[in-house]
Design an enzyme around this catalytic site. Structure first.
Site, PDB file in Angstrom:
ATOM      1  N   GLY A  46       0.675  -1.235   0.190  1.00  0.00           N
ATOM      2  CA  GLY A  46       0.021  -0.046  -0.079  1.00  0.00           C
ATOM      3  C   GLY A  46       0.827   1.345  -0.080  1.00  0.00           C
ATOM      4  O   GLY A  46       2.124   1.235   0.422  1.00  0.00           O
ATOM      5  N   GLN A  51       3.104   9.637   1.293  1.00  0.00           N
ATOM      6  CA  GLN A  51       4.707   9.004   1.295  1.00  0.00           C
ATOM      7  C   GLN A  51       5.308   9.369   0.181  1.00  0.00           C
ATOM      8  O   GLN A  51       6.450   8.983   0.159  1.00  0.00           O
ATOM      9  CB  GLN A  51       4.136   7.640   1.507  1.00  0.00           C
ATOM     10  CG  GLN A  51       3.439   7.251   2.706  1.00  0.00           C
ATOM     11  CD  GLN A  51       3.279   5.866   2.905  1.00  0.00           C
ATOM     12  OE1 GLN A  51       2.544   5.143   2.340  1.00  0.00           O
ATOM     13  NE2 GLN A  51       4.268   5.032   3.585  1.00  0.00           N
ATOM     14  N   CYS A  93       5.952   0.407   7.726  1.00  0.00           N
ATOM     15  CA  CYS A  93       5.390   1.131   7.027  1.00  0.00           C
ATOM     16  C   CYS A  93       6.552   1.749   6.095  1.00  0.00           C
ATOM     17  O   CYS A  93       7.763   1.736   6.663  1.00  0.00           O
ATOM     18  CB  CYS A  93       4.944   2.448   7.796  1.00  0.00           C
ATOM     19  SG  CYS A  93       4.419   3.990   6.758  1.00  0.00           S
ATOM     20  N   LEU A  94       6.304   1.920   4.923  1.00  0.00           N
ATOM     21  CA  LEU A  94       7.783   2.275   3.974  1.00  0.00           C
ATOM     22  C   LEU A  94       8.232   3.786   4.494  1.00  0.00           C
ATOM     23  O   LEU A  94       9.464   3.929   4.158  1.00  0.00           O
ATOM     24  CB  LEU A  94       7.071   2.390   2.623  1.00  0.00           C
ATOM     25  CG  LEU A  94       6.591   1.126   1.684  1.00  0.00           C
ATOM     26  CD1 LEU A  94       5.932   1.576   0.470  1.00  0.00           C
ATOM     27  CD2 LEU A  94       7.900   0.118   1.500  1.00  0.00           C
ATOM     28  N   HIS A 135      -4.614   1.191   7.610  1.00  0.00           N
ATOM     29  CA  HIS A 135      -3.236   1.989   7.469  1.00  0.00           C
ATOM     30  C   HIS A 135      -3.150   2.926   6.561  1.00  0.00           C
ATOM     31  O   HIS A 135      -2.575   4.091   6.648  1.00  0.00           O
ATOM     32  CB  HIS A 135      -2.292   0.685   7.229  1.00  0.00           C
ATOM     33  CG  HIS A 135      -0.792   1.036   7.208  1.00  0.00           C
ATOM     34  ND1 HIS A 135       0.167   0.732   8.178  1.00  0.00           N
ATOM     35  CD2 HIS A 135      -0.158   2.078   6.310  1.00  0.00           C
ATOM     36  CE1 HIS A 135       1.373   1.465   8.165  1.00  0.00           C
ATOM     37  NE2 HIS A 135       0.995   2.171   6.863  1.00  0.00           N
ATOM     38  N   GLU A 136      -3.795   2.818   5.477  1.00  0.00           N
ATOM     39  CA  GLU A 136      -3.421   3.768   4.320  1.00  0.00           C
ATOM     40  C   GLU A 136      -4.611   4.933   4.525  1.00  0.00           C
ATOM     41  O   GLU A 136      -4.161   5.989   4.253  1.00  0.00           O
ATOM     42  CB  GLU A 136      -3.722   3.032   2.890  1.00  0.00           C
ATOM     43  CG  GLU A 136      -2.809   1.999   2.494  1.00  0.00           C
ATOM     44  CD  GLU A 136      -1.285   2.505   2.618  1.00  0.00           C
ATOM     45  OE1 GLU A 136      -0.863   3.469   2.633  1.00  0.00           O
ATOM     46  OE2 GLU A 136      -0.582   1.571   2.799  1.00  0.00           O
ATOM     47  N   HIS A 139      -3.352   7.334   6.962  1.00  0.00           N
ATOM     48  CA  HIS A 139      -1.992   8.260   6.451  1.00  0.00           C
ATOM     49  C   HIS A 139      -2.657   9.459   5.856  1.00  0.00           C
ATOM     50  O   HIS A 139      -2.009  10.383   5.916  1.00  0.00           O
ATOM     51  CB  HIS A 139      -1.433   7.286   5.115  1.00  0.00           C
ATOM     52  CG  HIS A 139      -0.174   6.773   5.565  1.00  0.00           C
ATOM     53  ND1 HIS A 139       0.928   7.282   6.115  1.00  0.00           N
ATOM     54  CD2 HIS A 139       0.406   5.252   5.420  1.00  0.00           C
ATOM     55  CE1 HIS A 139       2.059   6.457   6.043  1.00  0.00           C
ATOM     56  NE2 HIS A 139       1.502   5.346   5.527  1.00  0.00           N
TER      57      HIS A 139
HETATM   58 ZN   LIG Z   1       2.403   3.672   5.996  1.00  0.00          ZN
END
Ligand SMILES: [Zn+2]
Length: 171
Positions: A46, A51, A93-94, A135-136, A139
């Site tokens: 995701g 991000q 998380c990236l 999660h997304e 964000h």
């Molecule tokens: Zn994330």
């Protein structure tokens, strides 16, 4: 084009993103393509627009990692409409590379969002997809998963990140 991933510490990650009001434009289609490309390059399931430095309520998800075209989801202006049951599992998380923590999420999560044409859709996901929906979407409201772990763990993590920032290993 592949965008670099913005890391924790950049304010764009902790502010609510803007609602998208223009749909079905070549710019939006290109941006979505770039988001998928950037997500696959980073080996994520995701990715939210903040991000990659864009404060817009746009996220992409593919829990199959590019294996199944039916799993490619575009979430524009998403909201979580239902959370059922509970699951606890490791999450990362990236934007916070190198860290993973146990995070409690809904077992089945229903999201409502718009697609690239502005059409509304609703989908219920289970397990990994449920986790990705939460999660997304979070964000896009400036909320990172570390708000769902203990304050102590969060502080330890932040201290390690500050050390890495000072060493020039976090940019
Ligand atoms: Zn994330």
């Amino acid at each position: 084009m592949i965008y670099p991933i913005v890391k924790f510490g950049d304010p764009v990650l902790e502010h609510e993103a803007e609602t998208v009001t223009e749909f079905d434009t070549p710019e939006l289609r290109k941006f979505l393509e770039d988001m998928f490309e950037s997500m696959y390059a980073a080996k994520g399931v995701g990715l939210a627009a903040p991000q990659i430095g864009f404060g817009k309520k746009i996220a992409v998800i593919d829990v199959s990692n590019g294996q199944n075209p039916d799993d490619k989801l575009v979430l524009i202006n998403p909201t979580i409409v239902r959370v059922e049951g509970r699951q606890t599992g490791e999450e990362g998380c990236l934007s916070i590379p190198g860290f993973r923590e146990q995070v409690r999420r809904g077992k089945r999560v229903t999201v409502r969002a718009q697609d690239a044409k502005g059409e509304s859709w609703e989908k219920t996901g289970e397990d990994l997809l449920a986790r990705a929906f939460e999660h997304e979407t979070e964000h896009l409201y400036g909320r990172l998963y570390i708000l769902r772990i203990s304050a102590l763990k969060r502080e330890l993590m932040k201290r390690k990140i500050v050390k890495m920032q000072r060493a020039g290993e976090w940019d």
